[in-house]
Write a protein that holds these residues in place. Structure first.
Motif, PDB file in Angstrom:
ATOM      1  N   LEU A  93       0.839  -1.199   0.000  1.00  0.00           N
ATOM      2  CA  LEU A  93       0.000   0.000   0.000  1.00  0.00           C
ATOM      3  C   LEU A  93       0.874   1.250   0.000  1.00  0.00           C
ATOM      4  N   ILE A  94       1.897   1.229   0.820  1.00  0.00           N
ATOM      5  CA  ILE A  94       2.852   2.333   0.900  1.00  0.00           C
ATOM      6  C   ILE A  94       4.218   1.771   0.540  1.00  0.00           C
ATOM      7  N   SER A  95       4.828   2.310  -0.470  1.00  0.00           N
ATOM      8  CA  SER A  95       6.143   1.863  -0.900  1.00  0.00           C
ATOM      9  C   SER A  95       7.030   3.086  -1.038  1.00  0.00           C
ATOM     10  N   GLN A  96       8.053   3.174  -0.214  1.00  0.00           N
ATOM     11  CA  GLN A  96       8.921   4.341  -0.256  1.00  0.00           C
ATOM     12  C   GLN A  96      10.355   3.916   0.000  1.00  0.00           C
ATOM     13  N   THR A  97      11.262   4.859  -0.143  1.00  0.00           N
ATOM     14  CA  THR A  97      12.685   4.528  -0.097  1.00  0.00           C
ATOM     15  C   THR A  97      13.204   4.350   1.318  1.00  0.00           C
ATOM     16  N   HIS A  98      12.388   4.704   2.329  1.00  0.00           N
ATOM     17  CA  HIS A  98      12.831   4.562   3.713  1.00  0.00           C
ATOM     18  C   HIS A  98      11.608   4.249   4.574  1.00  0.00           C
ATOM     19  N   ALA A  99      11.849   3.608   5.698  1.00  0.00           N
ATOM     20  CA  ALA A  99      10.744   3.280   6.603  1.00  0.00           C
ATOM     21  C   ALA A  99      10.202   4.556   7.234  1.00  0.00           C
ATOM     22  N   PRO A 100       8.876   4.754   7.224  1.00  0.00           N
ATOM     23  CA  PRO A 100       8.315   5.980   7.805  1.00  0.00           C
ATOM     24  C   PRO A 100       8.402   5.964   9.330  1.00  0.00           C
ATOM     25  N   GLU A 101       8.511   7.134   9.920  1.00  0.00           N
ATOM     26  CA  GLU A 101       8.450   7.264  11.361  1.00  0.00           C
ATOM     27  C   GLU A 101       6.996   7.116  11.821  1.00  0.00           C
TER      28      GLU A 101
END
Length: 767
Positions: free
Chosen positions: A319-327
């Motif tokens: 669902l969420i794919s990004q370059t770093h793990a979100p806080e």
């Protein structure tokens, strides 16, 4: 046996199962849990226990205690909110509770998440555990069994169930139906005499806070053990002496988050004396592999199938794919942003208890299943209207809790996407105004007074929505859970971008960055005024009607209108206003002639743009104003450039360089102008002050009647009659110095006005 006569206890906490030495036939082992919350197995860290682990721990204790009597109880909140428990409305959870060997449960407020009929159906489906509630009433009878008598090893236990009267605030009306709740003390007084006569040990199993349980045992006698629901402090164990009966009562708080079992060991001798008792907590060990459980496999399959039917994709897709793990704060901020957007609110508020974060789950790729675990409560959204003063009280209560407490509030407002959650609350980039009204979106748990936030529950209305659309009182519909709103919102973002950077997405989202448009009926006045002083009558050619056509002692009918259209963002405040002043003056004539009357009008259009600084105290501004009468016989254009300060309620003070152009005479003057507008609370009233003063330099083309100096002050008190209508007695003082005269012209008026004010916020129509 007649009951407990003497208590000696030890208190300790252990991290593994402790086997106490076997006692006489009358010994017993009382085990209890709380806050299981539908967690069948925990695929997280050790922040929450689970049913499979509890079942395994109970089985090990039964083996180690070699057949001695064990009584297993739970203080409620068993069936909800874990995401898998929702698949079949807690039925699988209740079946596992039965398999684990629980004897009795008191229903918690979360257990009503699926409706009161589901609780009744589950209670009738199994012989154990028994659902008990002595103070949960339907008409004049107990809706569930009030108590249950259990005999173990020669000891007769009477277990009395008590629910919290606050369910009327923390449970949705439709889920509670026509049930009502007695006070706990009243229910105990009703059932205790019969229970006491039948049993050796009387246990009150409650979904009450520990302090409420302490208050209960001080007000009634005859209970031996009271078990309270989990609280913020674990391992609370009290021994309350009752001098009227020379007995003691234990008050014990169940361990929080199902991470441990409460364990009370006791032995009742033949003479009725209970000895060698001890209280400990027993840590819940790790469960067996959940994939080996038929219950879990079947429930997980149902979850996947239902999710795919509802959303059209798998709960285990990215669902969420990004370059770093979100806080964690970024995930919270993204949810609050979607709530602001969907419900057109000005501020979104959720409690920390709504979220359960596991650092290991915050990977670069998050799935809907991850979101269901994090937003564990799956509550519905609610919208309320609150004053700034009420919001400030909410913030103060939130800050009274530690930063990590579940009662601490997260708040995100329009134009505040970059503010830290620990910062003081702001809305539209500025401090909250005490008397302003704000639209607030929150969870139904908070809106109904959850976590002690009764300010929410005291609101006159809590609106229901489906997908952001308001439901009328008689309209049917399934309210949209907050989880579903988030999943649908992020699913749309996922379709537009292969990589969704949540932090950047929030910063760019229009819900928290769009400017506020508002239309203010600042004053619609109808009134009568008395002209106490008016001169100079020699200024017959002056443009200013208040000094050329008024007579001392005259009466007048007045109508004044001020409309403002305001666009406000964090960096700009742009105000456009239209003023219309209509004064019909009646002048008494001499020698018996008919009274004369004059009409004085003023029409003014103004636009002012303030370039706001973060403090709003020192702002460059530019303004343009056009001044005339209703027939446009006067055409004056004013341009202003200077500095302003803007405070709460948009109280403003401006000082600027002024250029005045008479478009008819083609005369231009330069000077300075000071304007101020203040509305200050004064008890239950509002002190309203408006000031405009200017000084113009000389000009060879100026006429003798033209202005050199003027001072215009309106001072009044607004007395509320209704929400928008006020009585507005006021004093108007006008002082004018023309170029060709040495004296000042003055006009002092006293008036009483009926004033209508209203503020329309364009984003929030349909309230």
């Amino acid at each position: 046996m007649t009951g407990i006569r003497k208590y000696l206890f030890g208190f300790a906490t252990i991290s593994a199962i402790v086997v106490l030495p076997p006692g006489a036939a009358e010994s017993f082992h009382l085990l209890f849990t709380g806050d299981i919350q539908g967690t069948i197995f925990s695929d997280r860290d050790d922040s929450h226990g689970d049913l499979l682990a509890i079942e395994k721990t109970l089985a090990a204790m039964r083996d180690s205690l070699a057949g001695e009597p064990i009584l297993v109880l739970d203080t409620g909140d068993v069936l909800a909110y874990h995401y898998l428990a929702r698949v079949d409305s807690g039925a699988t959870v209740f079946a596992l509770i039965n398999r684990a060997g629980f004897d009795a449960i008191v229903p918690g407020n979360l257990d009503f998440s699926y409706g009161y009929e589901q609780i009744r159906d589950l209670d009738r489906s199994f012989d154990s555990p028994r659902l008990l509630a002595a103070n949960l009433m339907q008409a004049d009878t107990c809706w569930l069994s009030p108590y249950h008598v259990i005999e173990n090893g020669g000891v007769r236990f009477g277990v009395l169930g008590l629910v919290d009267p606050n369910y009327l605030k923390t449970v949705a009306n439709k889920n509670l139906g026509d049930l009502s709740i007695q006070s706990a003390a009243e229910a105990v007084q009703t059932h205790l005499p019969l229970l006491r006569s039948q049993c050796d040990v009387v246990i009150a199993l409650t979904h009450l806070a520990t302090d409420d349980c302490l208050q209960l045992v001080r007000s009634v006698s005859g209970i031996d053990i009271v078990i309270a629901k989990p609280g913020s402090e674990e391992d609370r164990f009290y021994k309350v002496y009752k001098p009227d009966s020379d007995l003691y009562t234990f008050v014990i708080t169940a361990p929080a988050d199902a991470r441990a079992l409460g364990y009370l060991y006791g032995r009742v001798e033949n003479d009725g004396v209970m000895t060698d008792e001890a209280y400990r907590t027993v840590a819940v060990g790790a469960a067996a592999d959940s994939t080996l459980s038929t219950f879990c496999r079947e429930l997980d399959d149902k979850y996947i199938q239902r999710f795919e039917r509802q959303y059209g994709f798998s709960p285990d897709e990215a669902l969420i794919s990004q370059t770093h793990a979100p806080e964690p704060d970024t995930v919270v901020r993204s949810l609050l942003t979607l709530l602001l957007d969907r419900f057109g609110a000005e501020i979104a508020i959720l409690n920390r208890g709504f979220f359960r974060f596991n650092t290991a789950e915050l990977r670069e790729v998050l799935t809907p299943r991850d979101i269901d675990k994090i937003f564990w409560s799956n509550d519905h959204a609610a919208v309320v209207e609150m004053s700034g003063k009420e919001l400030e009280a909410l913030e103060a209560r939130s800050r009274s809790h530690s930063p990590e407490a579940r009662e601490r509030l997260y708040a995100l407002a329009m134009q505040n996407s970059d503010r830290d959650f620990s910062d003081p609350w702001q809305i539209h980039g500025r401090e909250i105004e005490d008397n302003a009204r704000y639209r607030v979106v929150t969870s139904k748990f908070l809106a109904q007074g959850g976590d002690g936030y009764t300010l929410f529950a005291d609101r006159p209305s809590c609106l229901r929505f489906i997908q952001g659309r308001r439901l009328s009182p008689n309209e049917r519909g399934e309210e949209q859970p907050i989880n579903s709103l988030y999943l649908r919102g992020l699913s749309s973002a996922r379709q537009q971008n292969e990589i969704v950077d949540l932090s950047q997405w929030v910063k760019e989202h229009p819900a928290v960055n769009r400017p506020l448009w508002r239309l203010q009926a600042d004053r619609l006045d109808l009134g009568a005024r008395k002209i106490s002083i008016a001169d100079n009558t020699a200024l017959v050619n002056a443009k200013e009607s208040r000094i050329k056509a008024s007579t001392r002692g005259s009466d007048a009918f007045t109508a004044h209108t001020v409309l403002r259209l305001i666009r406000e963002s964090r960096g700009l405040r742009w105000e456009n206003s239209a003023l219309f002043r209509y004064d019909r003056t009646r002048i008494a004539a001499d020698d018996g002639q008919s009274p004369l009357s004059t009409l004085e009008t003023n029409v003014e259009f103004e636009t002012v743009a303030d370039l706001l600084s973060p403090s709003r105290a020192h702002n460059p501004f530019i303004g343009l104003r056009y001044d005339t009468d209703h027939r446009f016989r006067q055409k004056d254009l004013y341009g202003t450039l200077g500095y302003s300060t803007i405070g709460q309620a948009n109280n403003t003070l401006r000082l600027g360089v002024l250029a005045k152009a008479d478009l008819l005479q083609e005369i231009v003057n330069i000077g300075i102008e000071l304007t101020a507008r203040f509305r200050l609370p004064l008890g239950g009233l509002d002190l309203d002050s408006r000031l405009r003063s200017r000084y113009l330099t000389g000009n060879g083309d100026a006429l003798p009647e033209d202005e050199r100096f003027s001072f215009d002050l309106t001072q009044g008190v607004q007395v509320p009659l209704t929400k928008n209508t006020r009585l507005f007695p006021r004093l108007d003082l006008f002082v004018y110095r023309p170029r060709g005269f040495k004296s000042f012209a003055r006009n002092i008026q006293f008036s009483v006005n009926l004033s209508y004010t209203r503020d329309w916020k364009f984003q929030y129509q349909g309230w």
